[in-house]
Design an enzyme around this catalytic site. Structure first.
Site, PDB file in Angstrom:
ATOM      1  N   SER A   1       0.808  -1.205   0.020  1.00  0.00           N
ATOM      2  CA  SER A   1       0.068  -0.017  -0.025  1.00  0.00           C
ATOM      3  C   SER A   1       0.915   1.316   0.082  1.00  0.00           C
ATOM      4  O   SER A   1       1.769   1.311   0.618  1.00  0.00           O
ATOM      5  CB  SER A   1      -1.165   0.047   1.098  1.00  0.00           C
ATOM      6  N   ARG A   2       0.457   2.174  -0.639  1.00  0.00           N
ATOM      7  CA  ARG A   2       0.913   3.676  -0.856  1.00  0.00           C
ATOM      8  C   ARG A   2       0.355   4.287   0.351  1.00  0.00           C
ATOM      9  O   ARG A   2       1.025   5.395   0.451  1.00  0.00           O
ATOM     10  CB  ARG A   2       0.900   4.223  -2.207  1.00  0.00           C
TER      11      ARG A   2
ATOM     12  N   LYS B   1     -13.278  -4.269   2.562  1.00  0.00           N
ATOM     13  CA  LYS B   1     -14.148  -3.131   2.081  1.00  0.00           C
ATOM     14  C   LYS B   1     -15.528  -3.440   2.224  1.00  0.00           C
ATOM     15  O   LYS B   1     -16.425  -2.511   2.578  1.00  0.00           O
ATOM     16  CB  LYS B   1     -13.696  -2.591   0.615  1.00  0.00           C
TER      17      LYS B   1
ATOM     18  N   ASP C   1     -24.490   7.626   3.142  1.00  0.00           N
ATOM     19  CA  ASP C   1     -25.300   7.210   2.284  1.00  0.00           C
ATOM     20  C   ASP C   1     -24.488   6.622   1.025  1.00  0.00           C
ATOM     21  O   ASP C   1     -24.660   5.506   0.346  1.00  0.00           O
ATOM     22  CB  ASP C   1     -26.039   8.314   1.527  1.00  0.00           C
TER      23      ASP C   1
ATOM     24  N   ASP D   1     -14.074   6.701  -2.540  1.00  0.00           N
ATOM     25  CA  ASP D   1     -13.586   6.390  -3.878  1.00  0.00           C
ATOM     26  C   ASP D   1     -14.251   7.218  -5.158  1.00  0.00           C
ATOM     27  O   ASP D   1     -13.407   7.526  -5.919  1.00  0.00           O
ATOM     28  CB  ASP D   1     -13.699   4.647  -4.147  1.00  0.00           C
TER      29      ASP D   1
ATOM     30  N   GLY E   1     -15.447  -2.170 -17.454  1.00  0.00           N
ATOM     31  CA  GLY E   1     -15.245  -2.808 -15.928  1.00  0.00           C
ATOM     32  C   GLY E   1     -16.435  -2.669 -15.175  1.00  0.00           C
ATOM     33  O   GLY E   1     -17.028  -1.569 -15.305  1.00  0.00           O
ATOM     34  N   ALA E   2     -16.850  -3.763 -14.380  1.00  0.00           N
ATOM     35  CA  ALA E   2     -18.012  -3.794 -13.459  1.00  0.00           C
ATOM     36  C   ALA E   2     -17.705  -4.194 -12.226  1.00  0.00           C
ATOM     37  O   ALA E   2     -18.534  -5.102 -11.682  1.00  0.00           O
ATOM     38  CB  ALA E   2     -19.204  -4.647 -14.113  1.00  0.00           C
ATOM     39  N   GLY E   3     -16.385  -3.961 -11.627  1.00  0.00           N
ATOM     40  CA  GLY E   3     -16.258  -4.533 -10.318  1.00  0.00           C
ATOM     41  C   GLY E   3     -16.238  -3.470  -9.354  1.00  0.00           C
ATOM     42  O   GLY E   3     -17.204  -2.473  -9.507  1.00  0.00           O
TER      43      GLY E   3
ATOM     44  N   TYR F   1      -2.737   2.330 -11.885  1.00  0.00           N
ATOM     45  CA  TYR F   1      -1.707   3.217 -11.611  1.00  0.00           C
ATOM     46  C   TYR F   1      -0.209   2.518 -11.467  1.00  0.00           C
ATOM     47  O   TYR F   1       0.608   3.100 -10.989  1.00  0.00           O
ATOM     48  CB  TYR F   1      -1.898   4.225 -10.350  1.00  0.00           C
TER      49      TYR F   1
HETATM   50  P1  NAP Z   1     -12.497  -6.177  -9.180  1.00  0.00           P
HETATM   51  O1  NAP Z   1     -13.771  -5.771  -8.423  1.00  0.00           O
HETATM   52  O2  NAP Z   1     -11.841  -7.362  -8.870  1.00  0.00           O
HETATM   53  O3  NAP Z   1     -12.915  -5.889 -10.622  1.00  0.00           O
HETATM   54  C1  NAP Z   1     -11.973  -6.226 -11.617  1.00  0.00           C
HETATM   55  C2  NAP Z   1     -12.505  -5.947 -13.060  1.00  0.00           C
HETATM   56  O4  NAP Z   1     -11.647  -6.144 -14.162  1.00  0.00           O
HETATM   57  C3  NAP Z   1     -13.775  -6.694 -13.581  1.00  0.00           C
HETATM   58  O5  NAP Z   1     -14.600  -5.900 -14.275  1.00  0.00           O
HETATM   59  C4  NAP Z   1     -12.980  -7.770 -14.442  1.00  0.00           C
HETATM   60  O6  NAP Z   1     -13.993  -8.344 -15.435  1.00  0.00           O
HETATM   61  C5  NAP Z   1     -11.944  -6.987 -15.089  1.00  0.00           C
HETATM   62  N1  NAP Z   1     -11.087  -7.809 -15.406  1.00  0.00           N
HETATM   63  C6  NAP Z   1      -9.891  -8.567 -14.881  1.00  0.00           C
HETATM   64  N2  NAP Z   1      -9.319  -9.287 -15.678  1.00  0.00           N
HETATM   65  C7  NAP Z   1      -9.634  -9.241 -16.859  1.00  0.00           C
HETATM   66  C8  NAP Z   1      -9.309  -9.636 -18.214  1.00  0.00           C
HETATM   67  N3  NAP Z   1      -8.310 -10.237 -18.164  1.00  0.00           N
HETATM   68  N4  NAP Z   1     -10.234  -9.248 -19.490  1.00  0.00           N
HETATM   69  C9  NAP Z   1     -11.239  -8.434 -18.960  1.00  0.00           C
HETATM   70  N5  NAP Z   1     -11.744  -7.773 -18.024  1.00  0.00           N
HETATM   71  C10 NAP Z   1     -10.972  -8.409 -16.783  1.00  0.00           C
HETATM   72  O7  NAP Z   1     -11.262  -5.042  -8.883  1.00  0.00           O
HETATM   73  P2  NAP Z   1     -11.626  -3.626  -8.630  1.00  0.00           P
HETATM   74  O8  NAP Z   1     -11.363  -3.350  -7.216  1.00  0.00           O
HETATM   75  O9  NAP Z   1     -12.721  -3.111  -9.071  1.00  0.00           O
HETATM   76  O10 NAP Z   1     -10.280  -2.676  -9.326  1.00  0.00           O
HETATM   77  C11 NAP Z   1     -10.033  -2.725 -10.715  1.00  0.00           C
HETATM   78  C12 NAP Z   1      -8.634  -2.050 -11.060  1.00  0.00           C
HETATM   79  O11 NAP Z   1      -8.500  -0.485 -10.725  1.00  0.00           O
HETATM   80  C13 NAP Z   1      -7.508  -2.620 -10.264  1.00  0.00           C
HETATM   81  O12 NAP Z   1      -6.503  -2.490 -11.338  1.00  0.00           O
HETATM   82  C14 NAP Z   1      -7.119  -1.691  -9.321  1.00  0.00           C
HETATM   83  O13 NAP Z   1      -5.902  -1.463  -8.831  1.00  0.00           O
HETATM   84  C15 NAP Z   1      -7.562  -0.502  -9.750  1.00  0.00           C
HETATM   85  N6  NAP Z   1      -8.245   0.492  -8.715  1.00  0.00           N
HETATM   86  C16 NAP Z   1      -7.470   1.700  -8.690  1.00  0.00           C
HETATM   87  C17 NAP Z   1      -7.994   2.622  -7.728  1.00  0.00           C
HETATM   88  C18 NAP Z   1      -7.254   4.040  -7.646  1.00  0.00           C
HETATM   89  O14 NAP Z   1      -7.303   4.763  -6.494  1.00  0.00           O
HETATM   90  N7  NAP Z   1      -6.590   4.435  -8.897  1.00  0.00           N
HETATM   91  C19 NAP Z   1      -8.919   2.407  -6.923  1.00  0.00           C
HETATM   92  C20 NAP Z   1      -9.498   1.053  -6.890  1.00  0.00           C
HETATM   93  C21 NAP Z   1      -9.182   0.216  -7.878  1.00  0.00           C
HETATM   94  P3  NAP Z   1     -14.937  -9.457 -15.125  1.00  0.00           P
HETATM   95  O15 NAP Z   1     -16.114  -9.189 -14.182  1.00  0.00           O
HETATM   96  O16 NAP Z   1     -15.336  -9.968 -16.372  1.00  0.00           O
HETATM   97  O17 NAP Z   1     -14.151 -10.324 -14.112  1.00  0.00           O
END
Ligand code: NAP
Length: 278
Positions: free
Chosen positions: A19-20, A70, A82, A107, A133-135, A224
């Site tokens: 973690s940074r 989280k 909220d 976030d 993306g939908a995570g 990043y």
């Molecule tokens: P997460 O809930 O695990 O979601 C991951 C997402 O990436 C899903 O939409 C997943 O698609 C997709 N994915 C993973 N591997 C893939 C592949 N090979 N092909 C296509 N889609 C793929 O993760 P998250 O917490 O949302 O984080 C996602 C990214 O954002 C990470 O890189 C994380 O480091 C970054 N992030 C950055 C910040 C910031 O402050 N800059 C904050 C949070 C997260 P599926 O649903 O199909 O698996």
């Protein structure tokens, strides 16, 4: 209960060594000559509830939470904001004098403030946003974009069902777009946001046709590591405005710092340099 003179905060996660956050909070503490400390706190899921009960008694005024805690902190919180409830996860906890805590999620606001800082010309009404993306991160970003007034958001995810679930949750501004249809929609989007893990070090790259980008696009990659992803490099080559993922990381940390240590911190080049230092 009175807090000791040295307020403590930290980031709870498993793992947490990468973690940074400690580095950025230390930078602010030093910069503003404030008493306090911010620590990486490795905590396994089985210990989470106990740790959160004991922390305020040890002088902790707050904490950030990262993977995998989280979502798990929400039922443990005495109060949930909220926006944290809407996002279904928290990243910023603030202990209260009675030892309970409030759970918040910064976030989405962090994403938006970073976007406004690095793309000051961006306006929510400029046109549709395309979100890849939908995570968990996408959920926070969709909430922020809707609150900012973006009229239409196309949401594309490898696993379509997850995009459909988010679209059903957030309602009409969010429309699902097939992963295979992203290329056709790139030109029409005003804002493109990558919230997938694609492009991260050690991961595959996004494979869309970014030659379709132009000067009118704002492209935000929340990955990043590396800071300059292939997506951002392609955006810059085509004259688009590029917004990197470090901005979101720094901006999401600011509300917690202000609450715990009593100073609204600045997000500037000195902070970026400190956080990026090897
Ligand atoms: P997460 O809930 O695990 O979601 C991951 C997402 O990436 C899903 O939409 C997943 O698609 C997709 N994915 C993973 N591997 C893939 C592949 N090979 N092909 C296509 N889609 C793929 O993760 P998250 O917490 O949302 O984080 C996602 C990214 O954002 C990470 O890189 C994380 O480091 C970054 N992030 C950055 C910040 C910031 O402050 N800059 C904050 C949070 C997260 P599926 O649903 O199909 O698996």
């Amino acid at each position: 209960m009175t807090y000791p003179s040295l307020p403590l905060a930290g980031v709870l996660g498993d793992p947490v060594a990468h973690s940074r956050s400690p580095r950025l909070h230390h930078h602010w503490l030093q910069r503003y000559s404030l008493p306090g400390a911010y620590l990486p706190l490795p905590v396994v899921a089985a210990d989470l509830a106990t740790v959160l009960t004991v922390m305020p008694r040890m002088g902790f005024v707050g904490a950030n939470v990262t993977i995998p805690h989280k979502e798990a902190v929400l039922p443990l919180a005495a109060a949930v904001t909220d926006r944290a409830r809407r996002i279904g996860a928290a990243n910023t906890l603030t202990f209260r004098p009675d030892g309970t805590f409030e759970a918040d999620n910064t976030d989405g606001i962090g994403f938006l403030n970073a976007l406004l800082q690095q793309a000051p010309g961006w306006e929510s009404a400029a046109g549709p946003a395309l979100v890849l993306g939908a995570g968990g991160a996408a959920r926070a970003i969709l909430a922020a974009l809707i609150d900012a007034g973006v009229p239409k958001i196309w949401l594309a995810n490898r696993t379509r069902e997850k995009a459909e679930a988010l679209s059903a949750f957030f309602g009409p501004p969010v429309a699902v777009l097939g992963w295979e249809d992203v290329d056709d929609r790139l030109s029409a989007a005003a804002l493109i946001v990558n919230t997938t893990a694609l492009g991260m070090e050690g991961k595959e790259k996004l494979s869309f046709d970014f030659n379709k980008l132009n000067e009118s696009h704002v492209v935000n990659d929340i990955v990043y590591t590396p800071l300059e992803t292939d997506l951002l490099a392609a955006a810059r080559r085509k004259g688009a405005t590029a917004v990197d993922g470090l901005g979101m990381l720094l901006h999401q940390a600011a509300p917690g710092f202000a609450r715990w240590f009593g100073k609204e911190p600045e997000i500037d080049t000195a902070l970026r340099t400190a956080v990026l230092a090897p």
